[in-house]
Write an enzyme that holds these catalytic residues in place. Structure first.
Site, mmCIF file in Angstrom:
data_model
loop_
_atom_site.group_PDB
_atom_site.id
_atom_site.type_symbol
_atom_site.label_atom_id
_atom_site.label_comp_id
_atom_site.label_asym_id
_atom_site.label_seq_id
_atom_site.Cartn_x
_atom_site.Cartn_y
_atom_site.Cartn_z
ATOM 1 N N VAL A 62 0.854 -1.227 -0.052
ATOM 2 C CA VAL A 62 -0.085 0.099 -0.099
ATOM 3 C C VAL A 62 0.941 1.300 -0.091
ATOM 4 C CG1 VAL A 62 -1.761 1.299 1.513
ATOM 5 C CG2 VAL A 62 -1.834 -1.382 1.192
ATOM 6 N N CYS A 63 0.438 2.342 -0.708
ATOM 7 C CA CYS A 63 1.005 3.508 -0.619
ATOM 8 C C CYS A 63 -0.087 4.637 -0.682
ATOM 9 C CB CYS A 63 2.060 3.718 -1.726
ATOM 10 S SG CYS A 63 1.379 4.011 -3.242
ATOM 11 N N ARG A 64 0.274 5.914 -0.958
ATOM 12 C CA ARG A 64 -0.725 6.951 -1.174
ATOM 13 C C ARG A 64 -1.504 6.809 -2.423
ATOM 14 N NH1 ARG A 64 -0.554 11.634 -4.133
ATOM 15 N NH2 ARG A 64 -1.944 13.228 -3.464
ATOM 16 N N GLY A 66 -0.802 4.356 -5.147
ATOM 17 C CA GLY A 66 -0.657 3.080 -6.122
ATOM 18 C C GLY A 66 0.653 3.049 -6.722
ATOM 19 N N MET A 90 -4.178 4.850 -0.591
ATOM 20 C CA MET A 90 -4.904 5.429 0.567
ATOM 21 C C MET A 90 -5.689 6.466 0.124
ATOM 22 S SD MET A 90 -4.162 3.641 3.209
ATOM 23 C CE MET A 90 -4.803 4.571 4.691
#
Length: 98
Positions: A62-64, A66, A90
């Site tokens: 997961v990141c901000r 993708g 996110m």
């Protein structure tokens, strides 16, 4: 590269599935809120922290948005890990955060 949507991951968590989530955002981003069961290993440190990741488990990255998680997924896949990128990151996450 395997991918999962935020909705699919929310359903897994709501169903009580045991899911390993690795959040590759930087610490200051994670401080603003992360998926409660996620472990933070910033992308900038990932190559130095692979020993902290269980190779016997599947992991969702997961990141901000993708992008960084896609980079991390490709890197970890190349090193023999079973990983899936969470598309949308996110920014698209509507589930619980802590």
């Amino acid at each position: 590269m395997k991918q999962i949507s935020t909705k699919e991951l929310e359903k897994k968590l709501a169903a009580g599935e045991e899911v390993s989530i690795i959040d590759v955002r930087e610490a200051e981003e994670v401080a603003a809120g992360k998926i409660p069961v996620a472990t933070n290993i910033p992308l900038s440190l990932l190559e130095f922290r692979t020993q902290d990741i269980d190779k016997t488990k599947a992991h969702i990255i997961v990141c901000r948005s993708g992008g960084r998680s896609a980079q991390a997924t490709m890197f970890l896949e190349a090193h023999g890990f079973d990983v899936t990128n969470m598309v949308g990151g996110m920014l698209d996450w509507e589930g619980e955060v802590k």
